[in-house]
Each structure stands twice: as C-alpha cells, then as structure tokens.
Write a protein that holds these residues in place. Structure first.
Motif: not given
Ligand SMILES: Cc1cc2nc3c(=O)[nH]c(=O)nc-3n(C[C@H](O)[C@H](O)[C@H](O)COP(=O)(O)OP(=O)(O)OC[C@H]3O[C@@H](n4cnc5c(N)ncnc54)[C@H](O)[C@@H]3O)c2cc1C
Length: 315
Positions: A147-149, A169-172, A227-229
């Motif tokens: 998952g990519v948040l 890949v799942v785009y959240l 995820t990219h904070p």
C-alpha cells in the motif's frame, strides 16, 4: 561556565556528522561531536543499500563510526545543543545542561524529523513494515502487496516508483484524493489499484503489517505500507546563525554548496538536515566532502595566522 576551544564542533553524530568528523580527525584537527543519540533510522533493525554494510543494524554502523572517530582522538559527547552563536574568532555552542564550548568552525548534521500522517498504528510500525524509502526497504517486500499512503501530490510519482518492486500496489488516496488525467491513466496502465476514502488504522499482528481499515469500515489486505512523511529539518542551530534557506516541496532547507558550506562563513551543514533525500551513503559522502573543504578552510586561516605572526616578529 566550562569552556573549551575546538577546531571544529560537529552538532549531530549520525552518518553525516561522524563522517565529517572522521575526515577532520584524520586531518589532525581537534574535533568535538555533540550528539543527542536519536538517529532518524533508529526504528529500523536493518539498513540496506549501504555498500559493504548491507543488512547491518543502523545503530551498529554508528557505534563502529564513533569508535573510528575516537580512535583518532576525536571526542564524542552525548548532549543536545540548544544555542549557537558567533563570537569574535569563531562560534559558541551551548547544550541543554548549560555547558558551553567554543569552535573555530561549526558543522550542523542534526538530521530531520519525519512527520507521519495521524493514523492509528502507523507510527508504531514505522521502520517495521511502514517505510519511506523503496531503495532501502523495497527489495524485502518485492512481489508482495504494497500500500502507498498518499500524503501529497508527490505521492503519485512516488507510487509509480514503488510499483518497480511489485505488480500488486494499492494507492491509498486518504486525504489527498485519487489521481486524475494522465496520472490516472499511468496508474491504470501499470495496474496500480486505487482506494478512495480516509484510512482509519493500520492492522498488524506479530508477523507485521496485515492491512488497513478504512473510515467506512472496509479492510484492505496489505503486506507493507510506503508513505512519504512531511520532513522537518532539525536545523535550529542554523536558524540561530541566520543561514539562508529555500522553501521546497519537501520542506524548508538551508542552502549549501556541493561541499555543505552554508551562507554563514565557517558553518557547514550536511546530511538530512539540508537534504531530505540523502540516504546513509549520501550522508556519509556529504560528510566526507564537508570535512575536506572545512579542513582546507582552516588551512587558509592558518596561513593568515602564520603571516600575521611573521609580520609581528619582523616588526
Ligand atoms: C525508518 C527509516 C529507515 C531507513 N532505512 C535506511 C536504509 O536502509 N538505508 C539508507 O541508506 N537510509 C535509510 N534511511 C535514511 C537514513 O535514516 C538517513 O539517510 C540518515 O539517518 C541521515 O543521516 P544524518 O546523519 O543526516 O541524520 P541522522 O542519522 O538522523 O543523525 C542526526 C543526529 O543528530 C542528532 N541531533 C539532532 N539534533 C541535535 C541537537 N540539537 N544537538 C545534538 N544532536 C542532535 C540526532 O540525535 C542524531 O543522532 C532510513 C530512514 C528511516 C526513517
């Protein structure tokens, strides 16, 4: 007040600061490293993509680096720097216990803080199934369901990057929303799934990430989350000295030249505190470049000091 004068004080003893210090102590400089002991990757048990150290614990690398610096006479103290300022012939640095040291030159290598989205469970698994850097952690979850948040519009190209490691890949979309136009077509073309709506919590067990629960109650099965904070540079010492900075999509960062030299004469800054994209090898490289440039700056000062002394002798 306990004062000491050093050739160089390095604030921050992560890969960037220790690498700078190693170059300087080997150039026979008196170096003090002040470090509060919270490196950014302390949450991860293993480090990847670091040539010669792949799979090593980040804390082991730092322990080895500290021993190397100390082996050449460098001094490393556990301390949190709270104030930096200019004095006549250099800088003064104060830590949270009120101890003050003096330095001819200063290096700021304090790293950055990752501000994660406020989603239940996300921070608990940071570095343990929730990751930022696919080059660091992508291979370990290759071909798994990732998952990519989303945290900003930059999450679209970031998701395409993560797709390199897995076809599942799942785009959240969460608060950012789904991609549109060419971005959407790119997702469809590469089979990237899109889940709209807010993410409520991370689901995990003893074996790691299992998925996420959405605000509407649905659950999405996942083996890992990228995820990219938001990056917040820990650059208060540079703010206090008035270093020039630039606002970037990744955050606000102090400007440096390729050796890490800031706009403040005698002050260098290296690693994540000026470059959010610097991984461990890049931070070590930046430290090495800064150490060399800084030592030469000291050499130039030494030439002027020697010329001044020679003139006095002749008078
Ligand atoms: C979860 C996670 C996993 C990662 N995995 C990898 C990986 O596998 N491979 C890779 O190459 N990169 C990885 N990275 C990136 C890596 O963490 C950074 O590239 C690296 O830490 C940058 O080094 P640095 O020296 O700039 O900062 P840091 O390592 O963060 O070191 C900064 C040091 O300065 C100290 N400090 C801060 N403020 C002060 C102050 N005021 N006074 C004194 N000391 C201070 C801190 O305590 C810390 O010890 C990962 C990052 C994260 C978040």
């Amino acid at each position: 007040m306990n004062t000491n004068r050093w050739d160089v004080v390095v604030i921050g003893g992560g890969p960037a600061g220790l690498s700078t210090a190693l170059t300087l102590v080997r150039a026979r400089r008196r170096v003090l490293v002040l470090d509060s002991g919270l490196p950014r990757n302390r949450f991860a048990a293993h480090m990847h993509g670091v040539l010669g150290h792949d799979g090593k614990s980040p804390l082991t690398l730092l322990a080895e680096g500290r021993a190397e610096v100390e082996g050449y006479g460098g001094v490393i103290r556990e301390a949190t720097v709270v104030r930096t300022g200019r004095v006549d012939d250099g800088f003064e640095v104060e830590d949270s216990d009120g101890r003050v040291v003096l330095a001819r030159k200063l290096v700021v290598a304090t790293g950055l803080r990752d501000e994660l989205p406020d989603i239940e469970g996300l921070a608990d698994y940071w570095g343990r199934g929730v990751a930022v850097c696919p080059y660091c952690d992508g291979y370990e979850v290759r071909d798994r369901r990732i998952g990519v948040l989303a945290t900003s519009q930059m999450s679209v190209p970031y998701t395409q990057l993560v797709r390199q490691w897995s076809s599942s890949v799942v785009y959240l979309a969460d608060t950012v929303g789904p991609p549109t136009g060419a971005d959407r077509m790119g997702f469809d073309a590469r089979g990237i799934e899109i889940e709209e709506g807010a993410v409520r919590r991370v689901i995990a067990d003893a074996d790691g990430i299992r998925g996420v629960e959405m605000a509407d109650g649905r659950t999405i099965d996942l083996d890992a989350i990228f995820t990219h904070p938001h990056s917040v540079a820990l650059d208060e010492p540079l703010r206090q000295l008035g270093a020039d900075r630039t606002e970037t999509p990744l955050g606000s960062f102090v400007n440096v030249d390729p050796t890490g030299r800031t706009s403040v004469a005698g002050v260098w800054a290296v690693g994540n505190t000026v470059n959010a994209a610097a991984n461990v090898p890049a931070s070590i490289g930046a430290g090495s470049a800064a150490g060399g440039a800084l030592n030469y700056d000291l050499v130039l000062d030494d030439v002027q000091l020697a010329l001044g002394a020679a003139k006095e002798d002749a008078a």
